[in-house]
Write a protein that holds these residues in place. Structure first.
Motif, PDB file in Angstrom:
ATOM      1  N   ALA A 158       0.813  -1.217   0.000  1.00  0.00           N
ATOM      2  CA  ALA A 158       0.000   0.000   0.000  1.00  0.00           C
ATOM      3  C   ALA A 158       0.845   1.264   0.000  1.00  0.00           C
ATOM      4  CB  ALA A 158      -0.932   0.001   1.211  1.00  0.00           C
ATOM      5  N   GLY A 159       2.164   1.132  -0.051  1.00  0.00           N
ATOM      6  CA  GLY A 159       3.049   2.278   0.064  1.00  0.00           C
ATOM      7  C   GLY A 159       3.491   2.462   1.502  1.00  0.00           C
ATOM      8  N   ASP A 160       4.521   3.320   1.720  1.00  0.00           N
ATOM      9  CA  ASP A 160       5.027   3.455   3.093  1.00  0.00           C
ATOM     10  C   ASP A 160       4.189   4.414   3.924  1.00  0.00           C
ATOM     11  OD1 ASP A 160       5.794   6.061   2.473  1.00  0.00           O
ATOM     12  OD2 ASP A 160       7.884   5.559   2.133  1.00  0.00           O
ATOM     13  N   ASP A 161       3.130   5.021   3.342  1.00  0.00           N
ATOM     14  CA  ASP A 161       2.161   5.824   4.093  1.00  0.00           C
ATOM     15  C   ASP A 161       2.770   7.056   4.747  1.00  0.00           C
ATOM     16  OD1 ASP A 161      -0.067   4.192   3.535  1.00  0.00           O
ATOM     17  OD2 ASP A 161       0.528   2.788   5.109  1.00  0.00           O
ATOM     18  N   GLY A 162       3.868   7.542   4.210  1.00  0.00           N
ATOM     19  CA  GLY A 162       4.456   8.762   4.727  1.00  0.00           C
ATOM     20  C   GLY A 162       5.445   8.538   5.854  1.00  0.00           C
ATOM     21  N   GLU A 163       6.153   9.624   6.192  1.00  0.00           N
ATOM     22  CA  GLU A 163       7.246   9.538   7.154  1.00  0.00           C
ATOM     23  C   GLU A 163       6.764   9.203   8.556  1.00  0.00           C
ATOM     24  OE1 GLU A 163      11.129   9.109   7.522  1.00  0.00           O
ATOM     25  OE2 GLU A 163      10.156   9.762   5.676  1.00  0.00           O
ATOM     26  N   THR A 164       5.601   9.734   8.942  1.00  0.00           N
ATOM     27  CA  THR A 164       5.106   9.518  10.304  1.00  0.00           C
ATOM     28  C   THR A 164       4.822   8.051  10.562  1.00  0.00           C
ATOM     29  OG1 THR A 164       4.110  11.727  10.338  1.00  0.00           O
ATOM     30  CG2 THR A 164       3.325  10.126  11.953  1.00  0.00           C
ATOM     31  N   ARG A 347       7.263  19.800  10.275  1.00  0.00           N
ATOM     32  CA  ARG A 347       6.916  20.035  11.678  1.00  0.00           C
ATOM     33  C   ARG A 347       5.833  19.071  12.143  1.00  0.00           C
ATOM     34  NH1 ARG A 347       3.297  23.619  14.340  1.00  0.00           N
ATOM     35  NH2 ARG A 347       4.066  24.260  16.401  1.00  0.00           N
ATOM     36  N   LEU A 348       4.807  18.863  11.316  1.00  0.00           N
ATOM     37  CA  LEU A 348       3.725  17.965  11.691  1.00  0.00           C
ATOM     38  C   LEU A 348       4.223  16.546  11.895  1.00  0.00           C
ATOM     39  CD1 LEU A 348       0.751  17.330  12.163  1.00  0.00           C
ATOM     40  CD2 LEU A 348       0.472  17.105   9.677  1.00  0.00           C
ATOM     41  N   SER A 349       5.077  16.076  10.992  1.00  0.00           N
ATOM     42  CA  SER A 349       5.602  14.720  11.096  1.00  0.00           C
ATOM     43  C   SER A 349       6.421  14.540  12.368  1.00  0.00           C
ATOM     44  CB  SER A 349       6.461  14.399   9.868  1.00  0.00           C
ATOM     45  OG  SER A 349       6.905  13.065   9.911  1.00  0.00           O
ATOM     46  N   ARG A 350       7.248  15.535  12.688  1.00  0.00           N
ATOM     47  CA  ARG A 350       8.063  15.448  13.902  1.00  0.00           C
ATOM     48  C   ARG A 350       7.192  15.424  15.153  1.00  0.00           C
ATOM     49  NH1 ARG A 350      10.841  20.228  14.195  1.00  0.00           N
ATOM     50  NH2 ARG A 350      10.127  21.033  12.204  1.00  0.00           N
ATOM     51  N   ILE A 351       6.172  16.252  15.179  1.00  0.00           N
ATOM     52  CA  ILE A 351       5.285  16.311  16.349  1.00  0.00           C
ATOM     53  C   ILE A 351       4.557  14.982  16.542  1.00  0.00           C
ATOM     54  CG2 ILE A 351       3.179  17.361  17.248  1.00  0.00           C
ATOM     55  CD1 ILE A 351       4.124  20.014  16.063  1.00  0.00           C
ATOM     56  N   LEU A 352       4.030  14.430  15.457  1.00  0.00           N
ATOM     57  CA  LEU A 352       3.277  13.182  15.570  1.00  0.00           C
ATOM     58  C   LEU A 352       4.173  12.019  15.997  1.00  0.00           C
ATOM     59  CD1 LEU A 352       0.902  13.421  12.482  1.00  0.00           C
ATOM     60  CD2 LEU A 352       0.322  13.751  14.893  1.00  0.00           C
ATOM     61  N   THR A 411      -2.724  15.684   4.778  1.00  0.00           N
ATOM     62  CA  THR A 411      -1.647  16.626   4.487  1.00  0.00           C
ATOM     63  C   THR A 411      -0.647  16.024   3.512  1.00  0.00           C
ATOM     64  OG1 THR A 411      -1.875  17.586   6.698  1.00  0.00           O
ATOM     65  CG2 THR A 411       0.166  18.039   5.517  1.00  0.00           C
ATOM     66  N   ARG A 412      -0.316  14.764   3.723  1.00  0.00           N
ATOM     67  CA  ARG A 412       0.614  14.081   2.811  1.00  0.00           C
ATOM     68  C   ARG A 412       0.045  14.015   1.402  1.00  0.00           C
ATOM     69  NH1 ARG A 412       0.577   8.683   1.701  1.00  0.00           N
ATOM     70  NH2 ARG A 412      -0.749   8.323   3.526  1.00  0.00           N
ATOM     71  N   ASP A 413      -1.217  13.677   1.284  1.00  0.00           N
ATOM     72  CA  ASP A 413      -1.841  13.601  -0.035  1.00  0.00           C
ATOM     73  C   ASP A 413      -1.883  14.971  -0.710  1.00  0.00           C
ATOM     74  OD1 ASP A 413      -2.217  10.911   0.358  1.00  0.00           O
ATOM     75  OD2 ASP A 413      -4.314  11.106   1.000  1.00  0.00           O
ATOM     76  N   ARG A 414      -2.162  16.008   0.072  1.00  0.00           N
ATOM     77  CA  ARG A 414      -2.214  17.352  -0.502  1.00  0.00           C
ATOM     78  C   ARG A 414      -0.853  17.796  -1.004  1.00  0.00           C
ATOM     79  NH1 ARG A 414      -1.045  21.884   2.005  1.00  0.00           N
ATOM     80  NH2 ARG A 414      -1.274  20.947   4.072  1.00  0.00           N
ATOM     81  N   LEU A 415       0.189  17.540  -0.215  1.00  0.00           N
ATOM     82  CA  LEU A 415       1.527  17.921  -0.636  1.00  0.00           C
ATOM     83  C   LEU A 415       1.986  17.117  -1.846  1.00  0.00           C
ATOM     84  CD1 LEU A 415       3.349  18.309   2.809  1.00  0.00           C
ATOM     85  CD2 LEU A 415       2.532  20.117   1.297  1.00  0.00           C
ATOM     86  N   ALA A 416       1.562  15.846  -1.913  1.00  0.00           N
ATOM     87  CA  ALA A 416       1.970  15.007  -3.040  1.00  0.00           C
ATOM     88  C   ALA A 416       1.370  15.493  -4.350  1.00  0.00           C
ATOM     89  CB  ALA A 416       1.554  13.567  -2.786  1.00  0.00           C
ATOM     90  N   LYS A 417       0.224  16.173  -4.282  1.00  0.00           N
ATOM     91  CA  LYS A 417      -0.430  16.653  -5.500  1.00  0.00           C
ATOM     92  C   LYS A 417       0.125  17.986  -5.970  1.00  0.00           C
ATOM     93  CE  LYS A 417      -4.783  14.311  -4.461  1.00  0.00           C
ATOM     94  NZ  LYS A 417      -6.219  14.487  -4.094  1.00  0.00           N
ATOM     95  N   THR A 433       9.654  16.001   1.664  1.00  0.00           N
ATOM     96  CA  THR A 433       9.343  14.892   2.556  1.00  0.00           C
ATOM     97  C   THR A 433       7.863  14.889   2.846  1.00  0.00           C
ATOM     98  OG1 THR A 433      10.062  16.357   4.336  1.00  0.00           O
ATOM     99  CG2 THR A 433      11.511  14.557   3.770  1.00  0.00           C
ATOM    100  N   THR A 434       7.326  13.720   3.105  1.00  0.00           N
ATOM    101  CA  THR A 434       5.898  13.586   3.338  1.00  0.00           C
ATOM    102  C   THR A 434       5.635  13.404   4.809  1.00  0.00           C
ATOM    103  OG1 THR A 434       6.004  11.201   3.018  1.00  0.00           O
ATOM    104  CG2 THR A 434       5.555  12.537   1.079  1.00  0.00           C
ATOM    105  N   GLU A 435       4.366  13.615   5.165  1.00  0.00           N
ATOM    106  CA  GLU A 435       3.977  13.403   6.556  1.00  0.00           C
ATOM    107  C   GLU A 435       3.943  11.949   6.883  1.00  0.00           C
ATOM    108  OE1 GLU A 435       3.858  15.837   8.500  1.00  0.00           O
ATOM    109  OE2 GLU A 435       3.800  17.463   7.100  1.00  0.00           O
TER     110      GLU A 435
END
Length: 435
Positions: A158-164, A347-352, A411-417, A433-435
């Protein structure tokens, strides 16, 4: 006899026992779907149900269900290793030092800082001896691979689903194995026979190396049996039971070699996943492991909830509550945020990744492992602190994980587009980098 009494712990008739087990299996299948859109989780409901049962006569345990039974220790051990196999099989990102940078920062910076912080709090705030403080720190420091399923990656392919999600999954897969040497150090300190050179060479470096090598060899060998045999590939059977077989085989071999079995199982899962990575049988194995794990987790959390209402928290103090909550709200997040300094992650990825350091079944296993091998005067107090931390984590992270990860995924999907130049122009930290 103690183990037998622990098994026969329900003071109810055999038909009622079958009714309860059948309901447990059905709920394990149905509840995740029913709770998908709600800020609740299966662990929260199991914990609450167990707590409610503690005020009835339906369950009467003849021994301490969490600290006085080797069978309980083995049950939690089994859940953890199955969860490690499932986590490794779900990772789509190929192994690499740079590609796994988030995991290394969580493992090599955040986790040691958390251990040091809890060690100092245990000794100076709670008044524990150094061995008991180290046991508390090592048991609570790892992120749990079992209860963290809601914040981890999806099915294989399914993909790595982002950095978080990737960072939390990879961290949970490895940090239980890295915590084990410190549990062993706490036991040797309590015995008064510690040799730090011997601990470093044998329990830390030696066990880890044996685990890494054994996991790689077993994983590659199982991968050949599953996907590469010319006429009798095991993957052709479509039977997800192969995942459990590979888990137990790897863990048993590593244990016989006196290596780190937790590291070995996760490494073997990565090695199996890298063999024919596009094969759909990985999905079958991961799903079967998840189903077995889910049923066992429900049982353990019911017992833990029962314990919460039956005296497990009798030694709790205001300072112990402060330490448990401080781990979740301050210590783990601060340690992880320090680990991500200069990482370039959003920032969001680091916080999560910092906040969702979930405590759970691994902590229960480590405490049972330690208390079944060595006496600690602070045993009841350690149980109270850890039970408080696990309960708070189950409730807090269980409520917040669904909306938080949905926001991260959106957020990841929005940035990817967005075109790459738009992301850079927007001044996003860690552009690309992705979330």
């Amino acid at each position: 006899m103690r183990a037998v009494r622990w098994v026969v712990m329900l003071a109810i008739s055999y038909p009622i026992l079958l009714l309860a087990v059948g309901a447990l299996f059905l709920l394990a299948t149905w509840l995740p779907m029913a709770l998908r859109s709600l800020p609740l989780s299966l662990p929260i409901l199991c914990l609450a149900a167990g707590y409610g049962l503690s005020f009835t006569s339906l369950i009467r345990l003849t021994t301490a269900p969490l600290g006085g039974s080797s069978l309980g220790e083995r049950a939690n051990e089994l859940i953890v290793v199955i969860a490690l196999m499932g986590a490794g099989l779900r990772l789509d990102r190929r192994f690499g030092l740079k590609r796994w940078a988030s995991a290394w920062r969580l493992l090599l910076v955040a986790m040691p800082l958390t251990i040091v912080g809890l060690l100092l709090l245990g000794h100076f705030a709670l008044g524990f001896g150094w061995p008991a403080s180290l046991l508390l720190a090592a048991a609570l420091a790892p992120t749990d691979p079992v209860l963290a399923a809601d914040v981890q990656t999806g099915p294989p392919g399914a993909g790595d689903d982002g950095e978080t999600r990737f960072g939390l999954t990879a961290e949970a897969g490895l940090n239980d194995g890295l915590a084990l040497p410190f549990i062993l150090l706490a036991l040797t300190l309590q015995k008064g026979t510690v040799s730090y050179g011997q601990w470093m060479a044998a329990d830390l470096v030696g066990d880890l190396l044996i685990g890494l090598v054994t996991g790689l060899v077993v994983g590659r060998s199982v991968g050949v049996l599953l996907f590469k045999l010319p006429a009798m590939k095991l993957s052709d059977t479509g039977d997800g039971l192969a995942a459990i077989g590979a888990t137990l085989l790897c863990y048993a071999i590593t244990t016989l070699l006196h290596g780190n079995g937790f590291v070995a199982v996760f490494v073997s899962a990565i090695a199996i996943r890298s063999t024919a990575p596009e094969d759909q049988f990985h999905v079958t194995m991961a799903e079967f492991a998840s189903q077995v794990e889910r049923v066992l987790v429900m049982l353990i959390l019911l017992i833990l909830g029962w314990g919460l209402g039956s005296g497990l928290l009798r030694s709790i103090t205001p300072m112990a509550i402060a330490v448990a909550l401080g781990l979740i709200f301050v210590l783990r997040p601060a340690a992880a945020m320090l680990g991500f300094v200069g990482s370039g992650k959003t920032r969001l990825s680091r916080i999560l990744m910092a906040f969702f350091g979930i405590r759970g079944i691994g902590t229960l296993y480590y405490l049972q492992y330690a208390f079944n091998r060595q006496a600690f005067a602070e045993r009841d107090e350690i149980w109270a602190v850890c039970a408080t931390a696990i309960t708070a984590s189950v409730i807090l992270h269980g409520i917040l994980s669904t909306p938080a990860m949905a926001h991260a995924d959106a957020t990841r999907d929005r940035l990817a587009k967005q075109p790459e130049e738009d992301v850079a122009a927007a001044g996003q930290p860690g552009a690309g980098t992705t979330e």
